[in-house]
Design an enzyme around this catalytic site. Sequence first.
Site, PDB file in Angstrom:
ATOM      1  N   TRP A  78       0.833  -1.210   0.000  1.00  0.00           N
ATOM      2  CA  TRP A  78       0.000   0.000   0.000  1.00  0.00           C
ATOM      3  C   TRP A  78       0.859   1.248   0.000  1.00  0.00           C
ATOM      4  O   TRP A  78       0.517   2.246  -0.638  1.00  0.00           O
ATOM      5  CB  TRP A  78      -0.981  -0.014   1.173  1.00  0.00           C
ATOM      6  N   ASP A  92      -1.454   6.647   6.297  1.00  0.00           N
ATOM      7  CA  ASP A  92      -2.561   5.766   5.922  1.00  0.00           C
ATOM      8  C   ASP A  92      -2.758   4.801   7.089  1.00  0.00           C
ATOM      9  O   ASP A  92      -1.888   3.980   7.381  1.00  0.00           O
ATOM     10  CB  ASP A  92      -2.176   5.007   4.642  1.00  0.00           C
ATOM     11  N   LYS A 128     -11.843  -1.754   6.808  1.00  0.00           N
ATOM     12  CA  LYS A 128     -10.990  -2.678   7.552  1.00  0.00           C
ATOM     13  C   LYS A 128     -11.448  -2.740   9.015  1.00  0.00           C
ATOM     14  O   LYS A 128     -11.862  -3.771   9.482  1.00  0.00           O
ATOM     15  CB  LYS A 128      -9.520  -2.239   7.469  1.00  0.00           C
TER      16      LYS A 128
HETATM   17  C1  LIG Z   1      -7.049  -1.924   2.001  1.00  0.00           C
HETATM   18  C2  LIG Z   1      -6.012  -0.867   2.100  1.00  0.00           C
HETATM   19  C3  LIG Z   1      -5.909   0.146   1.125  1.00  0.00           C
HETATM   20  C4  LIG Z   1      -6.788   0.194  -0.092  1.00  0.00           C
HETATM   21  O1  LIG Z   1      -8.070   0.534   0.247  1.00  0.00           O
HETATM   22  P1  LIG Z   1      -9.203   0.809  -0.845  1.00  0.00           P
HETATM   23  O2  LIG Z   1     -10.251   1.461  -0.018  1.00  0.00           O
HETATM   24  O3  LIG Z   1      -9.608  -0.524  -1.373  1.00  0.00           O
HETATM   25  O4  LIG Z   1      -8.652   1.681  -1.889  1.00  0.00           O
HETATM   26  C5  LIG Z   1      -4.953   1.111   1.318  1.00  0.00           C
HETATM   27  N1  LIG Z   1      -4.144   1.112   2.390  1.00  0.00           N
HETATM   28  C6  LIG Z   1      -4.218   0.138   3.327  1.00  0.00           C
HETATM   29  C7  LIG Z   1      -3.283   0.178   4.489  1.00  0.00           C
HETATM   30  C8  LIG Z   1      -5.147  -0.867   3.213  1.00  0.00           C
HETATM   31  O5  LIG Z   1      -5.212  -1.832   4.144  1.00  0.00           O
END
Ligand SMILES: *Cc1c(COP(=O)(O)O)cnc(C)c1O
Length: 366
Positions: free
Chosen positions: A101, A171, A195
């Site tokens: 990511w 993030d 998540k």
């Molecule tokens: C799942 C995830 C993403 C991507 O998320 P989307 O909403 O599907 O774009 C980005 N960063 C992390 C840390 C993730 O776990």
Amino acid sequence: MSRVYNFSAGPAVLPEEVLKEAAEEMLDYKGSGQSVMEMSHRSKVYDQIIKEAEADLRELMNIPDNYKVLFLQGGASQFFAEVPMNMMKNKKAGYILTGQWAKKAFAEAKIYGEAVELASSADKTFSYIPDCSDLPITDDMDYVYICENNTIYGTKFKKLPNTKGKDLVADVSSCFLSEPVDVSKYAVIYGGVQKNVGPAGCVIAIIREDLITDDVLPGTPTMLKWKTQADADSLYNTPPCYTIYICGKVFKWLKKNGGLQAMKELNEKKARILYDFLDESNLFMGTVVKEDRSLMNVPFVCNIEDADKKAEIEAKFIKEATEAGFVNLKGHRSVGGMRASIYNAMPIEGVEKLVEFMKKFEKENA
Ligand SMILES: *Cc1c(COP(=O)(O)O)cnc(C)c1O
């Protein structure tokens, strides 16, 4: 009705209590005669839902007044582009690469400016967090970027990097609300809610106010300019109404259960049960260095040298686990093996029972 123990990395398990409440309100939300799915996002009823969600989140995370909370769409993946579009004044930023990511965010930033790799753990398949005490950060960098919890590889920053005074963007998709945070240490905290918070469809971004300006990169779409969203209190266009409503319910569930400090203690307890077993097991083992282990995502493999045999036993484990009601344990395609995501809503019994099952499997397959 029988519910499984769902170890999915995302979309993921939600508190049963929240789902039940939502079911009760499905046809008639609090006497409105409508489902939240059916009502105008400009209605008084909905206004209260989104305002309360923001207020509860602010309380839970102790968000300072000089930070805006935005409910956005496009997933964390779209936000990878929003960061440089809104923050790259000098067209230069530093990225710490700790997994897929972070790499994706880095690649996206390169479309808009100079994205510099400050550190990386790619040399050991992202199984650790690199030393971030003295990074080659230069004065002209607009920000430093991290992915705080690495969903796929199962590592977490236990200590934030020394950004040498630069703004930190994080993030936190897979560790959102898993423990208390000091928001003031960040310029931007954001995450997809699917998540650890709610159903898919929404990104929550907590952004320091001075970063929300009209001074964005030329060509930035109206919708992706943070100022557009902030000025309209996340109601510039139709927001993901139902997702925000469920997130709001999760915030209330967290508050009722003692807030983020209580959640942290519970998450530590849950993770310890699983990691302790992985450390003592002869068949299973964790894949990342102990000091950087995530509380949320626990990847593990079978400790078998022969690759074919290993794959065979792992497939057998996943199959038998699924049949026993422990689902979505298959590891990410880039790591293989297994991964148990044990987010806030995974009850401690789920982890205890999984470990019992793993012990039994180990005995039977010794
Ligand atoms: C799942 C995830 C993403 C991507 O998320 P989307 O909403 O599907 O774009 C980005 N960063 C992390 C840390 C993730 O776990």
